[in-house]
Write a protein that holds these residues in place. Sequence first.
Motif, PDB file in Angstrom:
ATOM      1  N   ALA A 150       0.861  -1.175   0.000  1.00 21.27           N
ATOM      2  CA  ALA A 150       0.000   0.000   0.000  1.00 21.27           C
ATOM      3  C   ALA A 150       0.903   1.232   0.000  1.00 21.27           C
ATOM      4  O   ALA A 150       1.874   1.287   0.747  1.00 21.27           O
ATOM      5  N   LEU A 151       0.586   2.198  -0.834  1.00 22.19           N
ATOM      6  CA  LEU A 151       1.413   3.393  -0.975  1.00 22.19           C
ATOM      7  C   LEU A 151       0.644   4.624  -0.508  1.00 22.19           C
ATOM      8  O   LEU A 151      -0.446   4.898  -0.997  1.00 22.19           O
ATOM      9  N   SER A 152       1.210   5.341   0.421  1.00 23.39           N
ATOM     10  CA  SER A 152       0.570   6.557   0.918  1.00 23.39           C
ATOM     11  C   SER A 152       1.002   7.742   0.062  1.00 23.39           C
ATOM     12  O   SER A 152       2.014   7.676  -0.625  1.00 23.39           O
ATOM     13  N   PRO A 153       0.253   8.829   0.111  1.00 20.37           N
ATOM     14  CA  PRO A 153       0.613  10.007  -0.679  1.00 20.37           C
ATOM     15  C   PRO A 153       1.629  10.895   0.048  1.00 20.37           C
ATOM     16  O   PRO A 153       1.412  12.086   0.219  1.00 20.37           O
ATOM     17  N   SER A 154       2.748  10.316   0.468  1.00 28.01           N
ATOM     18  CA  SER A 154       3.754  11.101   1.176  1.00 28.01           C
ATOM     19  C   SER A 154       5.011  11.274   0.334  1.00 28.01           C
ATOM     20  O   SER A 154       5.190  10.608  -0.687  1.00 28.01           O
ATOM     21  N   ALA A 155       5.891  12.134   0.787  1.00 23.44           N
ATOM     22  CA  ALA A 155       7.091  12.484   0.031  1.00 23.44           C
ATOM     23  C   ALA A 155       8.025  11.299  -0.209  1.00 23.44           C
ATOM     24  O   ALA A 155       8.665  11.212  -1.241  1.00 23.44           O
ATOM     25  N   GLY A 156       8.096  10.357   0.703  1.00 27.57           N
ATOM     26  CA  GLY A 156       9.029   9.255   0.562  1.00 27.57           C
ATOM     27  C   GLY A 156       8.460   8.020  -0.116  1.00 27.57           C
ATOM     28  O   GLY A 156       9.126   6.984  -0.186  1.00 27.57           O
ATOM     29  N   THR A 157       7.250   8.104  -0.641  1.00 28.26           N
ATOM     30  CA  THR A 157       6.578   6.926  -1.175  1.00 28.26           C
ATOM     31  C   THR A 157       7.300   6.306  -2.364  1.00 28.26           C
ATOM     32  O   THR A 157       7.421   5.090  -2.450  1.00 28.26           O
ATOM     33  N   VAL A 158       7.779   7.115  -3.288  1.00 32.69           N
ATOM     34  CA  VAL A 158       8.438   6.568  -4.477  1.00 32.69           C
ATOM     35  C   VAL A 158       9.714   5.830  -4.074  1.00 32.69           C
ATOM     36  O   VAL A 158       9.977   4.725  -4.557  1.00 32.69           O
ATOM     37  N   ALA A 159      10.470   6.390  -3.150  1.00 37.02           N
ATOM     38  CA  ALA A 159      11.679   5.711  -2.657  1.00 37.02           C
ATOM     39  C   ALA A 159      11.314   4.401  -1.953  1.00 37.02           C
ATOM     40  O   ALA A 159      11.999   3.390  -2.120  1.00 37.02           O
ATOM     41  N   GLN A 160      10.232   4.405  -1.169  1.00 36.85           N
ATOM     42  CA  GLN A 160       9.777   3.179  -0.502  1.00 36.85           C
ATOM     43  C   GLN A 160       9.387   2.118  -1.526  1.00 36.85           C
ATOM     44  O   GLN A 160       9.696   0.935  -1.352  1.00 36.85           O
ATOM     45  N   ALA A 161       8.735   2.527  -2.597  1.00 37.68           N
ATOM     46  CA  ALA A 161       8.320   1.586  -3.638  1.00 37.68           C
ATOM     47  C   ALA A 161       9.540   0.978  -4.337  1.00 37.68           C
ATOM     48  O   ALA A 161       9.554  -0.222  -4.631  1.00 37.68           O
ATOM     49  N   ARG A 162      10.553   1.800  -4.597  1.00 36.93           N
ATOM     50  CA  ARG A 162      11.782   1.270  -5.207  1.00 36.93           C
ATOM     51  C   ARG A 162      12.456   0.270  -4.279  1.00 36.93           C
ATOM     52  O   ARG A 162      12.875  -0.808  -4.708  1.00 36.93           O
ATOM     53  N   ARG A 163      12.548   0.616  -3.003  1.00 40.75           N
ATOM     54  CA  ARG A 163      13.176  -0.266  -2.013  1.00 40.75           C
ATOM     55  C   ARG A 163      12.391  -1.578  -1.879  1.00 40.75           C
ATOM     56  O   ARG A 163      12.969  -2.670  -1.857  1.00 40.75           O
ATOM     57  N   PHE A 164      11.079  -1.482  -1.813  1.00 30.99           N
ATOM     58  CA  PHE A 164      10.212  -2.656  -1.748  1.00 30.99           C
ATOM     59  C   PHE A 164      10.443  -3.566  -2.954  1.00 30.99           C
ATOM     60  O   PHE A 164      10.565  -4.786  -2.824  1.00 30.99           O
ATOM     61  N   THR A 165      10.533  -2.968  -4.141  1.00 34.59           N
ATOM     62  CA  THR A 165      10.743  -3.733  -5.371  1.00 34.59           C
ATOM     63  C   THR A 165      12.092  -4.441  -5.345  1.00 34.59           C
ATOM     64  O   THR A 165      12.181  -5.641  -5.627  1.00 34.59           O
ATOM     65  N   ARG A 166      13.136  -3.717  -4.992  1.00 34.87           N
ATOM     66  CA  ARG A 166      14.471  -4.329  -4.953  1.00 34.87           C
ATOM     67  C   ARG A 166      14.535  -5.463  -3.925  1.00 34.87           C
ATOM     68  O   ARG A 166      15.083  -6.531  -4.204  1.00 34.87           O
ATOM     69  N   MET A 167      13.988  -5.233  -2.737  1.00 32.88           N
ATOM     70  CA  MET A 167      14.019  -6.269  -1.696  1.00 32.88           C
ATOM     71  C   MET A 167      13.219  -7.503  -2.119  1.00 32.88           C
ATOM     72  O   MET A 167      13.665  -8.637  -1.909  1.00 32.88           O
ATOM     73  N   THR A 168      12.063  -7.288  -2.721  1.00 35.98           N
ATOM     74  CA  THR A 168      11.229  -8.401  -3.155  1.00 35.98           C
ATOM     75  C   THR A 168      11.931  -9.208  -4.239  1.00 35.98           C
ATOM     76  O   THR A 168      12.013 -10.438  -4.157  1.00 35.98           O
ATOM     77  N   LEU A 169      12.490  -8.540  -5.235  1.00 37.14           N
ATOM     78  CA  LEU A 169      13.160  -9.249  -6.322  1.00 37.14           C
ATOM     79  C   LEU A 169      14.446  -9.925  -5.854  1.00 37.14           C
ATOM     80  O   LEU A 169      14.794 -11.002  -6.344  1.00 37.14           O
TER      81      LEU A 169
END
Length: 161
Positions: free
Chosen positions: A34-53
């Motif tokens: 789940a992605l919130s509309p905050s300033a760090g969301t895009v960085a969190q999504a990148r980190r989530f993607t890298r960790m998952t892969l």
Amino acid sequence: MTTHPAETVHHALREEPCDDAWWMPGPNGFAACALSPSAGTVAQARRFTRMTLQGWEFCAGVADDAATVVSELVTNALRYGSPDGDPDDICAAWLALTRQEATVLCAVSDAANSAPVVRPHDELAESGRGLRIVDLLSDSWGWTPPDRLGKTVWATVPRRT
């Protein structure tokens, strides 16, 4: 390259996300965030993607490509994903990753009821290149037909051999 609406099964991701990003780990080949509309969301999504892969044992190059694709899709969802199309109304979104045979499917759902638009090439523009980047890094990409619940924009990033 696919740049037209295509049916997918991500309607389960339409629930309201929390303020804090949460994730569902995917040893079975599926992970959601789940992605919130905050300033760090895009960085969190990148980190989530890298960790998952990384957990799925994809090579670093594929994880980097997928993280870049996710970054562009999430940025667009947060910027243009409001139900009324107001770019100043930052909204929340969902990210889902699915491991497939030779690819990873990256899908971002938002509440907008309009299709994504590839902007004309403009070398002097400060923005508007996101979907072109997605097109370059993915085997195919597209979106579900927008409806009253929104849409899902997806891209498949190839696994390198």
